[in-house]
Design a protein around this motif. Structure first.
Motif, short mmCIF file in Angstrom:
data_model
loop_
_atom_site.label_atom_id
_atom_site.label_comp_id
_atom_site.label_asym_id
_atom_site.label_seq_id
_atom_site.Cartn_x
_atom_site.Cartn_y
_atom_site.Cartn_z
N TYR A 74 5.24 1.00 1.25
CA TYR A 74 5.03 -0.09 0.38
C TYR A 74 6.24 -0.99 0.60
O TYR A 74 7.41 -0.81 0.82
CB TYR A 74 5.15 0.52 -0.93
CG TYR A 74 5.33 -0.74 -2.00
CD1 TYR A 74 4.19 -1.51 -2.36
CD2 TYR A 74 6.39 -1.21 -2.75
CE1 TYR A 74 4.09 -2.57 -3.18
CE2 TYR A 74 6.12 -2.12 -3.82
CZ TYR A 74 5.16 -2.82 -3.84
OH TYR A 74 5.33 -3.95 -4.90
N LYS A 85 7.70 -4.66 -1.12
CA LYS A 85 7.67 -5.26 -2.56
C LYS A 85 7.44 -6.72 -2.02
O LYS A 85 8.33 -7.34 -1.14
CB LYS A 85 8.64 -5.15 -3.45
CG LYS A 85 8.60 -5.93 -4.69
CD LYS A 85 9.48 -5.73 -5.64
CE LYS A 85 9.54 -6.45 -7.04
NZ LYS A 85 10.58 -6.33 -7.85
N PRO A 86 6.36 -7.85 -2.26
CA PRO A 86 6.25 -8.96 -2.14
C PRO A 86 7.38 -9.74 -2.90
O PRO A 86 7.72 -9.41 -4.00
CB PRO A 86 4.89 -9.37 -2.64
CG PRO A 86 4.44 -8.26 -3.66
CD PRO A 86 5.43 -6.88 -3.34
N VAL A 87 7.79 -10.94 -2.04
CA VAL A 87 8.68 -11.70 -2.48
C VAL A 87 8.06 -13.21 -2.52
O VAL A 87 7.49 -13.56 -1.44
CB VAL A 87 9.94 -11.91 -1.75
CG1 VAL A 87 10.87 -12.85 -2.10
CG2 VAL A 87 10.67 -10.31 -1.37
#
Length: 171
Positions: free
Chosen positions: A58, A60-62
Motif C-alpha cells: 500500500y 498512501k496517496p499524496v
C-alpha cells in the motif's frame, strides 16, 4: 474461452447458432462464472507469492489541493465493461460519473442506425398474450440487465401496453 464454448456445444449437441439466443446468453454467464473462478484462483496464488516476497502493498496517496486531477478506470464486471470517471479540483471531487455495463449493452439505435441488442432480440417475437408479455421479459432478462425494478412495455407506435412493477422488498 473458445475451448469452454466448444466443450459446451459438444456436450449438449447444440449448434453454434444456439449461442445467439436466450439459452446461449444464459449458458455464456454460466461459462463465464467457471472461467472467472479458475482465473481467480490463479490471481490469488500470484497474490500470495507477491505478499511473501514484498511487504509494501500500500502506498498512501499524496494530493496537492492546488492541482487538478483526472482519473478513469475501465474494468470487466459481471455484466460487461464498467467505467468510472473522476475530476478532483481544489482537493474536492468536482465531477464523478460511472458508466455501467447495462448502459453499454442496452443501447438504443446508434448514430449509424444499427439497432441495439435488446430491440434486435425482440424482432419477430410473437406474444401469446400482449397484456402479459412474459416472452419479452424472458428475453430481456437473458441479457442480465441491471435496471430499475420497473418495466414499461410499448408497441412499435409508442403506446403503452402495460406497466409491471416488482416491489424491491419482494412483496
Amino acid at each position: 474461452m473458445v475451448d469452454s464454448v466448444n466443450g459446451l456445444l459438444e456436450a449438449t449437441g447444440l449448434p453454434i447458432e444456439a449461442l445467439f439466443t436466450t439459452l446461449g446468453r444464459t449458458a455464456a454467464r454460466m461459462l463465464q462464472t467457471v472461467i472467472v473462478a479458475e482465473e481467480g484462483l490463479k490471481t490469488f496464488d500470484a497474490m500470495l507469492v507477491n505478499m511473501q516476497s514484498d511487504e509494501s502493498t500500500y502506498v498512501k496517496p499524496v494530493m496537492d489541493s492546488s492541482q487538478e486531477y483526472l482519473g478513469h478506470s475501465m474494468i470487466e464486471a459481471p455484466r460487461g465493461v464498467l467505467s468510472h470517471w473522476i475530476r478532483i479540483k481544489g482537493g474536492l471531487v468536482e465531477n464523478y460519473q460511472a458508466v455501467v455495463p447495462t448502459t453499454w449493452n442496452a443501447g438504443p439505435v446508434d448514430a449509424n442506425g444499427k439497432m441495439g441488442p435488446y430491440e434486435a432480440a425482440l424482432i419477430g417475437l410473437k406474444l401469446e398474450d400482449p397484456t402479459k408479455p412474459l416472452e419479452v421479459i424472458r428475453i430481456i432478462h437473458s441479457f442480465d440487465p441491471c435496471m430499475a425494478c420497473s418495466v414499461h412495455v410499448m408497441d412499435f407506435k409508442g403506446q403503452e401496453l402495460g406497466e409491471f412493477r416488482i416491489d424491491a422488498n419482494g412483496q
